[in-house]
Design an enzyme around this catalytic site. Structure first.
Site, mmCIF file in Angstrom:
data_model
loop_
_atom_site.group_PDB
_atom_site.id
_atom_site.type_symbol
_atom_site.label_atom_id
_atom_site.label_comp_id
_atom_site.label_asym_id
_atom_site.label_seq_id
_atom_site.Cartn_x
_atom_site.Cartn_y
_atom_site.Cartn_z
ATOM 1 C CG ASP A 228 5.058 3.865 -2.596
ATOM 2 O OD1 ASP A 228 4.630 4.737 -3.376
ATOM 3 O OD2 ASP A 228 4.673 2.677 -2.617
ATOM 4 N N GLY B 171 0.878 -1.170 0.000
ATOM 5 C CA GLY B 171 0.000 0.000 0.000
ATOM 6 C C GLY B 171 0.908 1.210 0.000
ATOM 7 N N GLY C 57 12.964 6.696 -12.179
ATOM 8 C CA GLY C 57 13.405 5.312 -11.992
ATOM 9 C C GLY C 57 14.920 5.232 -11.994
ATOM 10 N N GLY D 119 7.194 -0.297 -4.843
ATOM 11 C CA GLY D 119 7.362 0.531 -3.645
ATOM 12 C C GLY D 119 8.575 1.447 -3.660
ATOM 13 C CE1 TYR E 229 0.167 -4.813 -2.088
ATOM 14 C CE2 TYR E 229 0.929 -4.781 -4.350
ATOM 15 C CZ TYR E 229 1.168 -4.604 -3.007
ATOM 16 O OH TYR E 229 2.414 -4.222 -2.575
#
Ligand code: KDG
Length: 308
Positions: free
Chosen positions: A254, A30, A222, A251, A86
């Protein structure tokens, strides 16, 4: 009270084991939870505003957050909805998500979940396009959080995290236009910025983001690093990423945002915070799953010290 507050949905995660077809490793993810853990592992004081189901996943998440030192005073347990989840499948084109989250506990998040006193006491608040996408009430909660923060002089950070399995691009654009005027630090990935702005050109993307109201833009590229623009008309700086053996980028964005905000709260200048966050995000890609690979401060510092 926590310095950093994030609002969003935590999920159980089943990550396919590439060498054993049909088998999965249970973990948790998440985007906002990944953000919280990344910031907490860098030593920041973090609180999570969310809702989980009254189920084993919700209970395990709470244990996980307490172990990470995350403040759970704003976590509600819902008896009538489940914790969302997920699956991640890994292929030649990277990772792919399949969701089991419709009607989850976190979709019940609403403006009433925002405590104005807690916001006023924080240094930073954070939310994402996924938080906005999961329901109308969650989207309204993001707006409330950012408006309270602005009124109290608290900084705001927003990650675009576009998920077209949750809503359409045009809905994502509309919600972004609502939140960017209240956003101090905007963290779009290149792919999200391209899809939202309709341009592949970095300069045009920066102008687009500032024209919608974002103050500082950190465009995540990236493996190519990050582009940083500190305001309309300011020079754009590109900072390269670190070379590591990447196996799973889930992730990483994040973690980048969580580590960057943690370092800003600790007093770093923006470019120092970004260099640190680049290292943390690169390390996150060296193992599977969203949170297992998020490094702590000692690991990031050792990695940075080993660079010449
Ligand atoms: O950024 C990684 C997240 O996408 C992942 O942890 C799952 O939050 C998630 C989502 O909604 O896709």
């Amino acid at each position: 009270m926590p310095d950093i507050l994030s609002l969003g949905e935590p999920l159980w995660e089943m990550s396919a084991i590439p060498s054993e077809p049909g088998k999965y490793t249970l973990g948790y993810g998440g985007d906002t939870m990944n953000f919280c853990i990344a910031a907490a592992r860098q030593g920041a004081s973090v609180g999570y505003i969310t809702r989980v189901g009254n189920d084993p996943f919700g209970a395990q998440l709470r244990v996980l957050w307490e172990d990470e030192g995350i403040d759970c005073s704003q976590v509600e347990v819902d008896d009538r909805a489940s914790t969302g989840g997920y699956f991640i499948h890994h292929g030649p084109a990277g990772h792919q998500f399949s969701y089991a989250r419709a009607g989850s506990a976190a979709t019940k998040l609403a403006p009433g979940d925002i405590d104005p006193d807690m916001v006023a006491d924080a240094t930073f608040v954070h939310a994402s396009g996924i938080t906005q996408a999961i329901s109308e009430t969650a989207r309204a909660a993001v707006f409330s959080l950012f408006r309270e923060a602005r009124n109290a002089g608290v900084s705001t950070a927003f990650d675009a995290n576009v998920r077209t399995r949750l809503w359409t691009l045009s809905e994502a654009r509309e919600a972004l236009a609502e939140i960017l005027p209240l956003t101090d630090y905007f963290f779009p990935s290149f792919e999200d910025a391209r899809d939202l702005s309709g341009s592949e050109d970095y300069e045009t993307i920066m102008k687009w983001a500032h024209s919608l109201g974002a103050q500082v833009v950190l465009l995540k590229l990236g493996a190519k690093g990050v582009q940083i623009s500190q305001g309309q008309g300011a020079d754009v700086i590109q900072m390269a990423s670190f070379v590591v053996d990447t196996v799973d980028a889930t992730g990483a964005g994040d973690c980048f945002a969580g580590a960057a905000i943690a370092r800003l709260v600790a007093g770093d200048a923006l470019l120092d915070a970004v260099r640190y966050a680049n290292a943390a995000a690169a390390l996150t890609t060296t193992a599977y799953g969203a949170i297992a690979a998020i490094p702590n401060r000692d690991r990031v510092k050792a990695f940075l010290a080993a660079q010449v």
